[in-house]
Design an enzyme around this catalytic site. Structure first.
Site, PDB file in Angstrom:
ATOM      1  N   VAL A  28       0.836  -1.210   0.000  1.00  0.00           N
ATOM      2  CA  VAL A  28       0.000   0.000   0.000  1.00  0.00           C
ATOM      3  C   VAL A  28       0.866   1.253   0.000  1.00  0.00           C
ATOM      4  CG1 VAL A  28      -1.669   1.327   1.354  1.00  0.00           C
ATOM      5  CG2 VAL A  28      -1.966  -1.136   1.079  1.00  0.00           C
ATOM      6  N   LEU A 118      -4.719   3.792   7.706  1.00  0.00           N
ATOM      7  CA  LEU A 118      -5.183   2.640   6.926  1.00  0.00           C
ATOM      8  C   LEU A 118      -5.670   1.549   7.867  1.00  0.00           C
ATOM      9  CD1 LEU A 118      -4.930   2.136   3.739  1.00  0.00           C
ATOM     10  CD2 LEU A 118      -3.622   4.082   4.556  1.00  0.00           C
ATOM     11  N   SER A 120      -8.781  -1.793   7.992  1.00  0.00           N
ATOM     12  CA  SER A 120      -9.029  -2.997   7.204  1.00  0.00           C
ATOM     13  C   SER A 120     -10.493  -3.402   7.359  1.00  0.00           C
ATOM     14  CB  SER A 120      -8.130  -4.115   7.713  1.00  0.00           C
ATOM     15  OG  SER A 120      -8.628  -5.353   7.309  1.00  0.00           O
ATOM     16  N   SER A 121     -11.018  -4.109   6.359  1.00  0.00           N
ATOM     17  CA  SER A 121     -12.419  -4.536   6.433  1.00  0.00           C
ATOM     18  C   SER A 121     -12.645  -5.583   7.528  1.00  0.00           C
ATOM     19  CB  SER A 121     -12.874  -5.089   5.086  1.00  0.00           C
ATOM     20  OG  SER A 121     -12.058  -6.166   4.717  1.00  0.00           O
ATOM     21  N   CYS A 122     -11.566  -6.138   8.098  1.00  0.00           N
ATOM     22  CA  CYS A 122     -11.756  -7.142   9.157  1.00  0.00           C
ATOM     23  C   CYS A 122     -12.234  -6.523  10.466  1.00  0.00           C
ATOM     24  CB  CYS A 122     -10.491  -7.947   9.374  1.00  0.00           C
ATOM     25  SG  CYS A 122      -9.194  -6.995  10.151  1.00  0.00           S
ATOM     26  N   TYR A 149      -5.781  -8.461  15.618  1.00  0.00           N
ATOM     27  CA  TYR A 149      -5.433  -7.479  14.583  1.00  0.00           C
ATOM     28  C   TYR A 149      -6.582  -6.488  14.390  1.00  0.00           C
ATOM     29  CZ  TYR A 149      -4.415  -5.984   9.730  1.00  0.00           C
ATOM     30  OH  TYR A 149      -4.167  -5.269   8.583  1.00  0.00           O
ATOM     31  N   LYS A 153      -6.830  -2.385  14.861  1.00  0.00           N
ATOM     32  CA  LYS A 153      -7.290  -1.464  13.802  1.00  0.00           C
ATOM     33  C   LYS A 153      -8.457  -0.598  14.300  1.00  0.00           C
ATOM     34  CE  LYS A 153      -4.465  -2.322  10.506  1.00  0.00           C
ATOM     35  NZ  LYS A 153      -3.574  -1.251  10.034  1.00  0.00           N
ATOM     36  N   THR A 177     -10.979  -3.039   1.278  1.00  0.00           N
ATOM     37  CA  THR A 177     -11.303  -4.462   1.112  1.00  0.00           C
ATOM     38  C   THR A 177     -10.000  -5.235   0.852  1.00  0.00           C
ATOM     39  OG1 THR A 177     -12.756  -5.951  -0.080  1.00  0.00           O
ATOM     40  CG2 THR A 177     -11.665  -4.269  -1.413  1.00  0.00           C
ATOM     41  N   HIS A 192      -1.908 -13.336   1.953  1.00  0.00           N
ATOM     42  CA  HIS A 192      -3.361 -13.351   1.812  1.00  0.00           C
ATOM     43  C   HIS A 192      -3.759 -14.309   0.683  1.00  0.00           C
ATOM     44  CE1 HIS A 192      -2.985  -9.255   3.786  1.00  0.00           C
ATOM     45  NE2 HIS A 192      -3.826  -9.900   4.560  1.00  0.00           N
ATOM     46  N   ARG A 200       1.075 -20.277  -5.920  1.00  0.00           N
ATOM     47  CA  ARG A 200       0.869 -21.721  -6.087  1.00  0.00           C
ATOM     48  C   ARG A 200       0.672 -22.094  -7.549  1.00  0.00           C
ATOM     49  NH1 ARG A 200      -3.368 -23.639  -1.995  1.00  0.00           N
ATOM     50  NH2 ARG A 200      -2.647 -25.676  -2.668  1.00  0.00           N
TER      51      ARG A 200
HETATM   52  P1  NDP Z   1       2.752  -4.677   3.863  1.00  0.00           P
HETATM   53  O1  NDP Z   1       3.152  -5.756   4.816  1.00  0.00           O
HETATM   54  O2  NDP Z   1       2.977  -4.878   2.425  1.00  0.00           O
HETATM   55  O3  NDP Z   1       3.443  -3.301   4.281  1.00  0.00           O
HETATM   56  C1  NDP Z   1       3.527  -2.890   5.608  1.00  0.00           C
HETATM   57  C2  NDP Z   1       4.750  -2.025   5.724  1.00  0.00           C
HETATM   58  O4  NDP Z   1       4.871  -1.598   7.077  1.00  0.00           O
HETATM   59  C3  NDP Z   1       6.040  -2.760   5.382  1.00  0.00           C
HETATM   60  O5  NDP Z   1       6.852  -1.925   4.583  1.00  0.00           O
HETATM   61  C4  NDP Z   1       6.683  -3.003   6.736  1.00  0.00           C
HETATM   62  O6  NDP Z   1       8.087  -3.049   6.670  1.00  0.00           O
HETATM   63  C5  NDP Z   1       6.227  -1.755   7.468  1.00  0.00           C
HETATM   64  N1  NDP Z   1       6.312  -1.958   8.907  1.00  0.00           N
HETATM   65  C6  NDP Z   1       5.814  -2.964   9.631  1.00  0.00           C
HETATM   66  N2  NDP Z   1       6.123  -2.806  10.931  1.00  0.00           N
HETATM   67  C7  NDP Z   1       6.853  -1.660  10.998  1.00  0.00           C
HETATM   68  C8  NDP Z   1       7.486  -0.978  12.059  1.00  0.00           C
HETATM   69  N3  NDP Z   1       7.435  -1.438  13.319  1.00  0.00           N
HETATM   70  N4  NDP Z   1       8.165   0.154  11.775  1.00  0.00           N
HETATM   71  C9  NDP Z   1       8.257   0.620  10.518  1.00  0.00           C
HETATM   72  N5  NDP Z   1       7.669   0.022   9.466  1.00  0.00           N
HETATM   73  C10 NDP Z   1       6.990  -1.120   9.711  1.00  0.00           C
HETATM   74  O7  NDP Z   1       1.222  -4.380   4.151  1.00  0.00           O
HETATM   75  P2  NDP Z   1       0.187  -3.661   3.164  1.00  0.00           P
HETATM   76  O8  NDP Z   1       0.880  -2.625   2.385  1.00  0.00           O
HETATM   77  O9  NDP Z   1      -0.583  -4.728   2.499  1.00  0.00           O
HETATM   78  O10 NDP Z   1      -0.797  -2.988   4.225  1.00  0.00           O
HETATM   79  C11 NDP Z   1      -0.681  -1.613   4.571  1.00  0.00           C
HETATM   80  C12 NDP Z   1      -1.926  -1.204   5.324  1.00  0.00           C
HETATM   81  O11 NDP Z   1      -3.077  -1.470   4.524  1.00  0.00           O
HETATM   82  C13 NDP Z   1      -2.127  -1.948   6.643  1.00  0.00           C
HETATM   83  O12 NDP Z   1      -2.585  -1.068   7.621  1.00  0.00           O
HETATM   84  C14 NDP Z   1      -3.193  -2.947   6.324  1.00  0.00           C
HETATM   85  O13 NDP Z   1      -3.995  -3.229   7.436  1.00  0.00           O
HETATM   86  C15 NDP Z   1      -4.002  -2.223   5.268  1.00  0.00           C
HETATM   87  N6  NDP Z   1      -4.765  -3.156   4.440  1.00  0.00           N
HETATM   88  C16 NDP Z   1      -4.124  -4.077   3.633  1.00  0.00           C
HETATM   89  C17 NDP Z   1      -4.886  -4.988   2.910  1.00  0.00           C
HETATM   90  C18 NDP Z   1      -4.259  -6.022   2.024  1.00  0.00           C
HETATM   91  O14 NDP Z   1      -5.007  -6.807   1.403  1.00  0.00           O
HETATM   92  N7  NDP Z   1      -2.940  -6.089   1.903  1.00  0.00           N
HETATM   93  C19 NDP Z   1      -6.358  -4.990   2.974  1.00  0.00           C
HETATM   94  C20 NDP Z   1      -6.894  -3.983   3.844  1.00  0.00           C
HETATM   95  C21 NDP Z   1      -6.114  -3.116   4.535  1.00  0.00           C
HETATM   96  P3  NDP Z   1       8.806  -4.497   6.662  1.00  0.00           P
HETATM   97  O15 NDP Z   1       8.177  -5.288   5.548  1.00  0.00           O
HETATM   98  O16 NDP Z   1      10.240  -4.149   6.434  1.00  0.00           O
HETATM   99  O17 NDP Z   1       8.523  -5.086   8.004  1.00  0.00           O
END
Ligand code: NDP
Length: 358
Positions: A28, A118, A120-122, A149, A153, A177, A192, A200
């Protein structure tokens, strides 16, 4: 340290807005960076997880104290699928609460008026009426597998709302979503449903397997949104005036859903992924495994009333995502050693490869 009670509405500069995208190396966060760069007119402030651990309160305090920021997009989180959520519940609730609390509190303490959280729908109850509207929040018990989780949120949403109510900030929340797109997490256990399927089917083709087994009956319906559509929704929302956004909800129900509005069964999704990847074998559904909620669809009519709509169809989004995944696979061995200029295909592939977490 500057502590402000009511923030002046004029504190955000109109040109060259200084925007901190937290979590910019995630799926994201990276999409938000692409969208903000495409729009122009802002100065992006980016810190990697190793460079700034957002769960560490004193590091976050020092960062905000030493960095001029107008707006925060909070896309950093501990994220994962059902396996990760059920194996690491303490990490999911603790790290997400820490990240949200640290970032939102320090943003407020340092006079930052605008923030997007950000969620989440959960966050919605397991048996919420479909499609799920924003006011379903806290109307019933959550899905147990990712409850910690979801609680974190929900706390993030309530923290934003409470800051707004008590201190007059403009902290907004979006509930996307299921997302997919470049930069997704393809880890065997942490991912996910859609990235897991992509991996797969890809591996089945690579290894000349003639059958792929999908857990469950294939009947549940799910909604998916391409991550660049989400990023555009976020920018669109942040461009709206506080009055326009306030009119969509109430001070204690201010979050907004972001979905494509299109449902697809897991069986049809598997067929589509197989087709895009070029898998021609058999798809078997193992209905001895649990299905989860039969239907999960967001009501995104509030955000749509602001004029946003998704642009990327599921087929097109999947084609783009699979191309990026396959490119990363090809570059995986060399990618981590070859250096490439910023923005190049190699750099994108290297980043993607580092997220395969194989
Ligand atoms: P990712 O895991 O792809 O990205 C999360 C990012 O946060 C990573 O770059 C991670 O870095 C960083 N991060 C995690 N912990 C820390 C920390 N302690 N300090 C600094 N950086 C940190 O997740 P998404 O991009 O998929 O999700 C982003 C947001 O969107 C979340 O809030 C999620 O709930 C929400 N969302 C995502 C969905 C999805 O389907 N993916 C659906 C709905 C909502 P690193 O990888 O190096 O740990």
């Amino acid at each position: 340290m500057r502590i402000m009670n009511k923030l002046p509405a004029s504190s955000v500069r109109q040109s060259s807005e200084r925007i901190f995208v937290a979590g910019h190396r995630g799926m994201v966060g990276a999409a938000l960076v692409r969208a903000l760069q495409a729009r122009g007119g802002s100065q992006l402030i980016l810190r990697s997880h190793p460079g700034l651990d957002l769960s560490n309160a004193s590091d976050v305090q020092r960062f905000f104290a030493s960095t001029a920021i107008d707006t925060v997009y909070l896309a950093a989180a501990r994220v994962g699928g059902i396996h990760a959520n059920s194996h690491y519940p303490a990490e999911f609730i603790l790290q997400n609460l820490q990240i949200e609390t640290n970032v939102i509190q320090q943003a407020w303490r340092h006079g930052i008026q605008k923030l997007l959280f950000l969620g989440s729908s959960c966050i919605y109850p397991r048996m919420a009426p479909q499609p799920m509207a924003e006011d379903s929040l806290l109307a019933g018990p959550l899905e147990p597998s990712n409850e910690p989780y979801a609680i974190a949120k929900i706390a993030g949403i309530k923290l934003c709302e409470s800051m707004n109510r008590q201190y007059g900030t403009d902290y907004r929340s979006v509930m996307p979503t299921n997302l997919y797109g470049p930069g997704d997490n393809y880890h065997l256990h942490d991912s996910h449903v859609l990235p897991a399927m992509i991996r797969r089917f890809h591996e089945a083709v690579e290894n000349n397997h003639h059958e792929v087994v999908i857990w469950g009956s294939g009947r549940p319906l799910r909604e998916f949104l391409y991550v660049d559509d989400l990023a555009n929704a976020c920018l669109h929302l942040m461009q709206q005036t506080p009055e326009v956004v306030a009119a969509l909800g109430t001070p204690q129900c201010a979050h907004l859903n972001v979905g494509s509005g299109e449902e697809i069964s897991i069986a049809a999704l598997a067929q589509l992924v197989a087709e895009v990847i070029g898998f021609e074998g058999r798809i078997v559904f193992d209905d001895s495994k649990p299905d989860g909620t039969p239907r999960k669809l967001l009501d995104s009519s509030k955000l749509r009333s602001l004029g946003w709509q998704p642009r990327v169809s599921l087929r097109e989004g999947l084609q783009r995502t699979v191309r990026q995944f396959q490119l990363a696979q090809q570059h995986r061995s060399v990618a981590l050693t070859v250096s490439a200029p910023p923005g190049s295909v190699n750099q994108a592939a290297r980043h993607e490869a580092s997220r395969l977490r194989l």
